[in-house]
Design an enzyme around this catalytic site. Structure first.
Site, PDB file in Angstrom:
ATOM      1  N   ASP A 172      -1.754  -7.454  -2.919  1.00  0.00           N
ATOM      2  CA  ASP A 172      -0.533  -8.251  -2.865  1.00  0.00           C
ATOM      3  C   ASP A 172      -0.158  -8.761  -4.257  1.00  0.00           C
ATOM      4  OD1 ASP A 172       1.360  -9.624  -0.891  1.00  0.00           O
ATOM      5  OD2 ASP A 172       0.636 -11.341  -2.039  1.00  0.00           O
ATOM      6  N   GLU A 228       1.343  -3.512  -4.405  1.00  0.00           N
ATOM      7  CA  GLU A 228       2.539  -4.057  -3.739  1.00  0.00           C
ATOM      8  C   GLU A 228       3.276  -4.894  -4.772  1.00  0.00           C
ATOM      9  OE1 GLU A 228       4.997  -7.101  -1.756  1.00  0.00           O
ATOM     10  OE2 GLU A 228       3.103  -7.514  -2.801  1.00  0.00           O
TER      11      GLU A 228
END
Length: 630
Positions: A365, A394
């Site tokens: 993330d 991401e």
């Protein structure tokens, strides 16, 4: 000073600063311009090895204008090295000259003696079966007439052996370059994302695997499975006000029961999680784990290592910020803290812990908010001992930063696909991603939607969901959907890209058999991907069309040729002519050929470059065509 010039080596990422990437068991081709002054030929070889193993070599073949190429195939994941060495091709030059002189009726007696001496010299250096072959040919040469001598000297197999052992005059070495060979799932995958708590617990997810498998997905990506913070927990739709029934955001990691090494007790135990991994593997599904290197205010790190966080002037810990927003349920870590290596090693240990428990795929993330040198250090260190582990970045950020993260080690990356809607936007973007050097380090992951992003185009309904599915599944070897996409969920929060009643902040129970779904279409797309090698590793060529509402592109390699034709209009029938790239398919421009639309199971007979298509929304939105010679 190098007597042989070795230039324009490809692939070479930033002068060798970063490695190129390939998927294991795929052919890796290296090209270079190699030449020297004068008329002498050069003999370039490609040297390669897995790190710390023995060097191997393969002769490079000339393709014209001083350009040479050679290939090798990494047969296991890991770090490889490759380089080009070149020297004067004494034997090749002499044989070329002898052939030319014979054509002009020149005397070549002394030149033949010189050739035999070169062969004798090579014989001394040779070994094994090569030595026996050279001896046999050498005996024939000495006892043959002129015509037989010339025939032997021009024998390709014999010449290749002699060149391998000839004296390396003016030997020049290019710098050593690196290659990362990733496991197949690092370059090919169909991902399905879900929130574990919305299914129930790990045992419930095991039961849900059949649903995922029914759509032929091979990677199940779980949002964070760790304990969720209590302090400043966000409520419905991300509200700062929550009540006791709000489950909080899974990305607000950590509470009194643990942090990144722990599992939310509502989901089950570590053994339950490992059982999920085993059950998924039995169905040929891999589990991707979400790692978010951030903490809730209740994370044990806050108590034990307050120095790992940013502090405000009043001494309080700074919340996560992305102006104009502040996220009061999350504390970002300070990766440049005074004793940063203690923090860095702890972050690495988180990955190593889950690797030790069977995880091989990590979705990371917001990596763009952490230092680039941190990721380069961490990923390289992990992959040195665990070459079968892969990392998905991401990062929805500036394009250069996305590319840099891939150079620094990320196996694959999210993209701007969600915002590329028109024929022109799609064509321009993917032409770039498939061009050199991006195609050697940046692997695009095309998610149709995410928990954060409901594309504005999806408001147009079911047909648009089909369009985005076809695009994502055929433009890249890596694609995915977030749960609910197959059900065409598109309830939007006001005029934003956020979902109404976002699953990030609540548990969502779905009817997975609701009407208007596109599950069968997604299943067929994934099945086609599994069946067609060109969709896993093929080149791409965007094709001419005379209608801007129709996009067409070819995916092709040595194994098969695919033509994708898609109506980008959700409401209206669109028709027109497309230009089939027969030259790229190595087919005659006047060919008559078979076309099998594997998406709709229709067969056609086409001829020449230009052919007509008619695409009907809701009935035949797209063609995925296999092209074969009649």
């Amino acid at each position: 000073m190098d007597p042989v010039a070795i230039e324009n080596v490809t692939p070479e990422i930033e002068c060798g600063r970063f490695p190129a990437k390939i998927v294991v068991n795929s052919k890796f081709t290296v090209t270079a311009e190699v030449f020297r002054a004068g008329h002498d030929l050069v003999y370039p070889v490609l040297m390669y090895r897995k790190l710390k193993k023995r060097w191997r070599s393969v002769a490079m073949k000339g393709t014209g204008n001083d350009l040479y190429e050679a290939s090798f195939t990494p047969d296991e994941p890991g770090i490889y090295e490759y380089k080009i060495s070149a020297w004067k091709d004494s034997y090749g030059t002499l044989i070329r000259n002898i052939n030319a002189w014979l054509g002009s009726n020149e005397d070549v007696e002394q030149d033949l003696i010189e050739a035999i001496n070169l062969i004798k010299d090579a014989y001394k250096r040779s070994s094994g079966n090569d030595k026996k072959i050279i001896k046999r040919y050498l005996d024939d040469l000495i006892n043959s007439d002129l015509n037989k001598k010339v025939m032997i000297l021009n024998d390709n197999n014999f010449s290749s052996i002699i060149k391998k052992y000839q004296k390396k005059i003016d030997k020049t070495d290019y710098r050593t370059l690196r290659l990362i060979a990733d496991p197949e799932y690092g370059g090919y995958g169909s991902w399905y994302e879900l929130f574990p708590r919305s299914i129930g617990n790990f045992n419930d997810i095991i039961k849900h695997l059949n649903y995922v498998k029914s759509m032929n997905f091979n990677v199940l990506y779980l949002t964070p499975i760790h304990p969720i913070g209590i302090t400043n927990r966000r409520g419905k739709n991300g509200s700062r006000i929550s009540d006791k029934n709000d489950p909080g955001s899974p990305w607000a990691i950590g509470n009194d029961s643990g942090g990144h090494y722990s599992i939310n007790s509502d989901l089950g135990s570590l053994e339950d999680f490992k059982n999920l991994l085993r059950s998924a593997r039995e169905k040929n599904i891999m589990i991707a784990m979400d790692i978010a290197l951030q903490c809730s205010p209740d994370h044990p790190y806050v108590r034990d290592h307050p120095e790992w966080f940013y502090h405000r002037p009043d001494g309080s810990i700074r919340y996560a910020e992305n102006p104009p927003k502040k996220y009061y349920d999350i504390y970002p870590l300070n990766f440049e803290t005074k004793n940063k290596m203690a923090l860095w090693n702890e972050m690495k240990n988180i990955f190593l812990y889950w690797i030790s428990n069977g995880v091989k795929i990590f979705r990371v993330d917001n990596p763009h908010t952490k230092p680039l040198d941190f990721w380069e250090w961490l990923i390289n260190d992990i992959k040195r001992d665990h070459p079968d582990v892969v990392f998905l970045s991401e990062a929805f950020t500036r394009e250069n930063l996305m590319f840099e993260l891939s150079k620094r080690g990320f196996t694959m990356s999210y993209t701007y696909f969600t915002w590329k809607l028109t024929k022109g936007e799609i064509t321009e973007y993917f032409k770039k991603l498939y061009s050199y050097p991006y195609n050697f380090f940046f692997r695009p992951m095309l998610f149709t939607n995410t928990p954060d992003i409901l594309g504005r185009d999806l408001s147009m309904g079911r047909n648009e969901f089909i369009i985005r599915s076809v695009l994502a599944s055929t433009l890249s070897s890596l694609w995915g959907i977030y749960s609910g996409f197959e059900l065409c969920e598109n309830d939007r929060l006001d005029d934003t890209e956020e979902y109404l009643n976002s699953e990030k902040y609540e548990i969502k129970r779905r009817n997975f058999n609701s009407d208007n779904n596109i599950k069968d279409i997604i299943a067929r797309l994934n099945s086609i991907r599994d069946e067609m090698p060109a969709l896993r590793s093929g080149k791409i060529k965007f094709c001419e069309t005379d209608n801007d509402k129709i996009i067409a592109y070819a995916r092709y390699n040595n194994e098969n040729k695919i033509l994708v034709v898609l109506n980008l209009d959700t409401m209206n029938v669109q028709s027109g002519f497309i230009r089939v790239p027969l030259n790229d398919f190595s087919m005659d421009l006047n060919s008559i050929y078979d076309v099998h639309d594997v998406l709709n199971n229709n067969h056609y007979k086409w001829s020449g470059e230009y052919n007509y298509v008619r695409l009907i929304p809701g009935k035949r939105q797209a063609h995925i065509m296999v092209i074969k010679n009649a």
